[in-house]
Design an enzyme around this catalytic site. Structure first.
Site, PDB file in Angstrom:
ATOM      1  N   CYS A  45       0.832  -1.205   0.000  1.00  0.00           N
ATOM      2  CA  CYS A  45       0.000   0.000   0.000  1.00  0.00           C
ATOM      3  C   CYS A  45       0.869   1.257   0.000  1.00  0.00           C
ATOM      4  O   CYS A  45       1.533   1.529  -0.980  1.00  0.00           O
ATOM      5  CB  CYS A  45      -0.979  -0.057   1.169  1.00  0.00           C
ATOM      6  SG  CYS A  45      -2.367   1.061   0.980  1.00  0.00           S
ATOM      7  N   HIS A  74      -3.458  -5.705   1.131  1.00  0.00           N
ATOM      8  CA  HIS A  74      -2.799  -5.877   2.439  1.00  0.00           C
ATOM      9  C   HIS A  74      -2.739  -7.340   2.869  1.00  0.00           C
ATOM     10  O   HIS A  74      -3.621  -7.801   3.601  1.00  0.00           O
ATOM     11  CB  HIS A  74      -3.582  -5.105   3.502  1.00  0.00           C
ATOM     12  CG  HIS A  74      -3.414  -3.626   3.429  1.00  0.00           C
ATOM     13  ND1 HIS A  74      -2.370  -2.960   4.028  1.00  0.00           N
ATOM     14  CD2 HIS A  74      -4.161  -2.682   2.817  1.00  0.00           C
ATOM     15  CE1 HIS A  74      -2.482  -1.665   3.799  1.00  0.00           C
ATOM     16  NE2 HIS A  74      -3.561  -1.466   3.062  1.00  0.00           N
ATOM     17  N   GLU A  96      -0.905  -8.640   5.118  1.00  0.00           N
ATOM     18  CA  GLU A  96      -0.703  -8.758   6.572  1.00  0.00           C
ATOM     19  C   GLU A  96      -2.026  -8.704   7.339  1.00  0.00           C
ATOM     20  O   GLU A  96      -2.077  -9.049   8.506  1.00  0.00           O
ATOM     21  CB  GLU A  96       0.265  -7.663   7.061  1.00  0.00           C
ATOM     22  CG  GLU A  96      -0.312  -6.262   7.209  1.00  0.00           C
ATOM     23  CD  GLU A  96      -0.543  -5.535   5.883  1.00  0.00           C
ATOM     24  OE1 GLU A  96      -0.250  -6.099   4.824  1.00  0.00           O
ATOM     25  OE2 GLU A  96      -1.025  -4.381   5.942  1.00  0.00           O
TER      26      GLU A  96
END
Lengths: 88, 236
Positions: B86, B203, B205
């Site tokens: 990002c 994302h 994570e």
């Protein structure tokens, strides 16, 4: 002392959704004669330089290194000499 | 293996990345503040999501001049693995480690939702555990994820198989309806020519364990690939 007025705009080949949105809003307000809107940034810098040419070089380097992203933006620079009396 | 996670003023996915690396994958992980001039010992650098320096000027434009970024560029040039997520992807483009730029979403709206990604290249240290053309379900959260580059650069990315992820529908079709931000050629993630620096807008994570990430664990495949890659390199 010099003042550099920097104008940064999206390259002509790149779609400008912000400009499009403003154009639509202007048309909603009845401004049908507005056929294009492009959004950009205006940056002013005071530059302590010995000549207009030197100030322009500083401003150009600033644009190339940081202020504009050459992948998507163009910039133009206008350098004005400030009167020392008014600068004080 | 050791993860180094950069922290800029305005980073907000640094703890998510740390949690994934340290607690879910049980690897060593540390934060590296942007003022540090050395990364220290690290196998993988993660440049996390967020709004470094408030996205002033352009997203990622100021962060790239942080003291730590000099060492990240050195690390990358020496072949170190760097993952930008990002805002991290934006920083990598601004730093010139990846080509192109991320512009305002074509919709002009912040896009925060789960999207589908198609794995286009699994011959990378970041995706080796994924199947080619596998469809991953991973969230996005960005206002400036509209990937743009000139046509020659886009053609080069295609030719060299450096588009790692494309936005697609649930069946893996990269349609304009499945493109959440207007990115050229549905690009969601790319890798550098050397194959050690990857940037992606979604994302991973945020979805490495099913209790989070709306039940998706699809982001885990990226961490698993990295761990596998580094561990096998150590053995070899």
């Amino acid at each position: 002392m010099y003042k550099a007025n920097v104008t940064i705009t999206l390259r002509a080949s790149i779609l400008d959704p912000q400009g499009k949105a403003m154009q639509h809003a202007l048309h909603d307000l009845g401004h049908d004669s507005v056929t294009q809107v492009r959004a950009g940034k205006h940056i002013e810098m005071l530059i302590d330089a010995d000549s207009s040419a030197e100030a322009e070089t500083v401003a150009t380097n600033a644009c190339e290194q940081l202020l504009a992203n050459s992948v998507m933006e163009d910039f133009s620079i206008e350098v004005l000499e400030l009167e020392s009396a008014s600068a004080a | 293996m050791k993860f180094a996670i950069l922290v800029f003023p305005g980073s907000n996915c640094d703890h998510d990345a740390y949690h994934a690396a340290k607690h879910v994958f049980e690897q060593e992980a540390k934060f590296v503040w942007h003022k540090e001039e050395r990364l220290g010992d690290a196998d993988v650098v993660i440049i996390p999501g967020g709004f470094s320096y408030g996205d002033y000027l352009r997203a990622g434009a100021i962060a790239r001049f942080s003291p730590v970024m000099k060492d990240v560029i050195r690390f990358a040039n020496e072949g170190g693995l760097v993952l930008g997520v990002c805002n991290g992807f934006q920083v990598l483009c601004e730093a010139g480690l990846l080509p192109g730029a991320l512009m305002r979403n074509a919709s002009l709206r912040f896009a925060c939702k789960d999207v589908h990604l198609r794995v286009e290249n699994n011959a990378t240290p970041f995706t080796s555990e994924a199947q080619i053309r596998q469809v991953l379900n991973i969230p996005i959260a960005h206002g400036e994820g509209n990937y743009e580059a000139d046509e020659a650069t886009l053609d080069e990315l295609e030719r060299e198989n450096r588009i790692v992820f494309r936005y697609c529908d649930a069946s893996g079709n990269a349609t304009s309806e499945s493109n959440p931000n207007g990115s050229a050629r549905n690009i969601a993630g790319i890798i550098n020519a050397e194959g050690n620096v990857m940037g992606m807008m979604p994302h991973p994570e945020r979805c490495v364990e099913s209790i989070l990430g709306h039940g998706s664990e699809d982001g885990a495949v990226i961490f698993r690939s990295l761990v596998e890659h580094v561990d096998s390199a150590v053995v070899a």
